[in-house]
Design a protein around this motif. Sequence first.
Motif, PDB file in Angstrom:
ATOM      1  N   UNK A  67       0.824  -1.204   0.000  1.00 34.85           N
ATOM      2  CA  UNK A  67       0.000   0.000   0.000  1.00 34.85           C
ATOM      3  C   UNK A  67       0.860   1.258   0.000  1.00 34.85           C
ATOM      4  N   UNK A  68       2.010   1.180   0.657  1.00 33.64           N
ATOM      5  CA  UNK A  68       2.916   2.335   0.686  1.00 33.64           C
ATOM      6  C   UNK A  68       3.412   2.675  -0.715  1.00 33.64           C
ATOM      7  N   UNK A  69       3.635   1.675  -1.550  1.00 33.49           N
ATOM      8  CA  UNK A  69       4.109   1.916  -2.911  1.00 33.49           C
ATOM      9  C   UNK A  69       3.033   2.521  -3.793  1.00 33.49           C
ATOM     10  N   UNK A  70       1.781   2.326  -3.426  1.00 38.71           N
ATOM     11  CA  UNK A  70       0.687   2.963  -4.154  1.00 38.71           C
ATOM     12  C   UNK A  70       0.494   4.413  -3.719  1.00 38.71           C
ATOM     13  N   UNK A  71       0.713   4.691  -2.444  1.00 41.94           N
ATOM     14  CA  UNK A  71       0.384   5.995  -1.881  1.00 41.94           C
ATOM     15  C   UNK A  71       1.546   6.987  -1.933  1.00 41.94           C
ATOM     16  N   UNK A 118      11.174  -3.279   1.221  1.00 42.94           N
ATOM     17  CA  UNK A 118      11.377  -2.213   2.208  1.00 42.94           C
ATOM     18  C   UNK A 118      12.286  -1.104   1.726  1.00 42.94           C
ATOM     19  N   UNK A 119      13.320  -1.450   0.944  1.00 39.88           N
ATOM     20  CA  UNK A 119      14.225  -0.413   0.448  1.00 39.88           C
ATOM     21  C   UNK A 119      13.500   0.525  -0.522  1.00 39.88           C
ATOM     22  N   UNK A 120      12.618  -0.021  -1.347  1.00 44.81           N
ATOM     23  CA  UNK A 120      11.848   0.814  -2.269  1.00 44.81           C
ATOM     24  C   UNK A 120      10.975   1.794  -1.491  1.00 44.81           C
TER      25      UNK A 120
END
Length: 264
Positions: free
Chosen positions: A195-199, A243-245
Amino acid sequence: MFEYEFMRQAVLAILIITPLFGLLGTMIVNRKMAFFSDALGHSALTGIAVGVVCGVTDTNLTMVVFAIVFALLLNFISSKSGASTDTVISVFSSGSVAVGLAILSKGGNFSKYSNLLVGDILSITQKEILFLFILFLVTVVFFCTCFNWLNAAGIHRTLAKSRQIPVRLIENLFAVFVALVVTLSIRWVGILIINALLILPAAAGRNLSENMREYHFFSILFSLFSGLAGLFTSYYTNVATGPMIVIFATYLYFGTYLYKIKGV
């Protein structure tokens, strides 16, 4: 590092996945659907559990089907219920995750599914990359065709309906695409951080943009940069890629936020 086949495939996967995240993330942020996409990510466990119960060997199929049904059901209940959307999503998400964890943890077997929590982009295969590329093309076609309708529905649903825009159909289609992207990327990105990669890239892009064109450009650019920088850094530091992304995407968000504050 490009001497290794798995690294070349990982880079290719990043070049396909991250633009999808950046593209869909703009509408997710605009429509305040962060909780919705997070619930879809967590529902993957329930989809796998359904496959285990039904004896299906390909849990990817049950995961995708369950996510689509879950997304459409959330849309329907949210439109009919008097409760707030966040409340409805929370109830469905919590219940489905609990059921999934209960099934998968029976007999102490959850350890073999724990890799889904953080993902492993280095394990992606050429066949899976092909599926992602097809999904990328279909999503781009949908976005180019229906973006104005989707944006209008997000701004004012009643006004959009008065202009003969099929609001319910567009919202359901968008929910299906989000469900597909989330569930098909979970094995390589991870449930805990997808979800973090979407937001984050979309939120960082909004800090700099003055119109929708810039918004999409910066969101896709930041998503690509975070993906490639995270992959290369994880290779040299021997840290999980997902996590690095997210760490790089977080840096970009706070950097653009500070830039926005100073420019005000």
